[in-house]
Design a protein around this motif. Structure first.
Motif, PDB file in Angstrom:
ATOM      1  N   GLY A   1      -8.099  -4.835 -11.188  1.00 33.06           N
ATOM      2  CA  GLY A   1      -8.025  -4.601  -9.753  1.00 33.06           C
ATOM      3  C   GLY A   1      -7.627  -5.853  -9.002  1.00 33.06           C
TER       4      GLY A   1
ATOM      5  N   HIS B   1      -8.888 -10.287  -4.057  1.00 37.47           N
ATOM      6  CA  HIS B   1      -8.503 -10.598  -2.688  1.00 37.47           C
ATOM      7  C   HIS B   1      -7.143 -11.269  -2.636  1.00 37.47           C
ATOM      8  CE1 HIS B   1     -10.616 -14.370  -3.791  1.00 37.47           C
ATOM      9  NE2 HIS B   1     -10.035 -14.967  -2.771  1.00 37.47           N
TER      10      HIS B   1
ATOM     11  N   VAL C   1      -9.658  -3.888   3.009  1.00 41.13           N
ATOM     12  CA  VAL C   1      -8.707  -2.782   2.924  1.00 41.13           C
ATOM     13  C   VAL C   1      -8.972  -2.008   1.636  1.00 41.13           C
ATOM     14  CG1 VAL C   1      -6.904  -3.898   4.297  1.00 41.13           C
ATOM     15  CG2 VAL C   1      -6.934  -4.235   1.848  1.00 41.13           C
ATOM     16  N   GLY C   2      -8.431  -0.803   1.553  1.00 40.97           N
ATOM     17  CA  GLY C   2      -8.583   0.011   0.350  1.00 40.97           C
ATOM     18  C   GLY C   2      -9.681   1.046   0.506  1.00 40.97           C
ATOM     19  N   GLY C   3      -9.860   1.820  -0.531  1.00 45.10           N
ATOM     20  CA  GLY C   3     -10.861   2.880  -0.536  1.00 45.10           C
ATOM     21  C   GLY C   3     -12.095   2.478  -1.310  1.00 45.10           C
TER      22      GLY C   3
ATOM     23  N   ASP D   1     -13.090   2.917  -4.294  1.00 39.13           N
ATOM     24  CA  ASP D   1     -12.880   2.400  -5.652  1.00 39.13           C
ATOM     25  C   ASP D   1     -11.807   1.321  -5.727  1.00 39.13           C
ATOM     26  OD1 ASP D   1     -14.799   4.159  -6.682  1.00 39.13           O
ATOM     27  OD2 ASP D   1     -13.311   5.750  -6.909  1.00 39.13           O
ATOM     28  N   THR D   2     -11.156   1.051  -4.608  1.00 38.49           N
ATOM     29  CA  THR D   2     -10.039   0.106  -4.629  1.00 38.49           C
ATOM     30  C   THR D   2     -10.154  -0.974  -3.556  1.00 38.49           C
ATOM     31  OG1 THR D   2      -8.745   1.510  -3.151  1.00 38.49           O
ATOM     32  CG2 THR D   2      -8.446   1.842  -5.543  1.00 38.49           C
ATOM     33  N   GLU D   3     -11.318  -1.089  -2.933  1.00 41.53           N
ATOM     34  CA  GLU D   3     -11.467  -2.030  -1.827  1.00 41.53           C
ATOM     35  C   GLU D   3     -11.281  -3.482  -2.284  1.00 41.53           C
ATOM     36  OE1 GLU D   3     -14.316  -1.915   1.812  1.00 41.53           O
ATOM     37  OE2 GLU D   3     -15.352  -2.981   0.201  1.00 41.53           O
ATOM     38  N   PHE D   4     -10.575  -4.231  -1.467  1.00 45.64           N
ATOM     39  CA  PHE D   4     -10.446  -5.675  -1.647  1.00 45.64           C
ATOM     40  C   PHE D   4     -10.340  -6.283  -0.262  1.00 45.64           C
ATOM     41  CE2 PHE D   4      -6.109  -4.089  -1.643  1.00 45.64           C
ATOM     42  CZ  PHE D   4      -5.393  -5.008  -0.909  1.00 45.64           C
TER      43      PHE D   4
END
Length: 120
Positions: A5, A8, A48-50, A52-55
């Motif tokens: 993933g 940042h 940002v992101g959802g 499961d994908t936040e960064f």
């Protein structure tokens, strides 16, 4: 080395308050500016992101250029002078395995811990 993933993205800027205001004008919520303990740097971030994908995107500046120069932060100062993307930090299964894989291709990797002025 498996990339799992994005951790940042670091954007370098000479004007933290000004750049943060422009991102906020786009509707993003940024953290208050925070200085890194024992360092010449300061930042503000937005996420940002959802689920499961936040960064996060880190807006990074120096609050004391002379100190940054004495700390040897020449790569950061050059990035600040040009503005824009400074680093992309990726998540991997193993930092040691990633460093070894990069070293096999002649790429040096390093790790360091960064703390805020409040100790966190």
């Amino acid at each position: 080395m498996e990339i799992t993933g994005v951790d940042h993205v670091i954007l370098a800027t000479a004007d933290l308050a000004g750049v943060a205001a422009r991102w906020q004008a786009l509707g993003l919520q940024l953290t208050p500016p925070m200085r890194h303990a024992g360092s010449s740097t300061e930042n503000s971030v937005f996420f940002v992101g959802g689920p499961d994908t936040e960064f996060y995107v880190e807006l990074l500046a120096v609050h004391d250029r002379a100190r940054a120069e004495s700390e040897g932060r020449h790569d950061l100062l050059a990035a600040i002078d040009r503005g824009g993307l400074y680093r992309l930090m990726l998540q991997v299964e193993s930092a040691e395995a990633a460093a070894a894989a990069l070293a096999a291709h002649g790429i040096a990797a390093s790790t360091r811990t960064v703390a805020r002025d409040d100790g966190s």
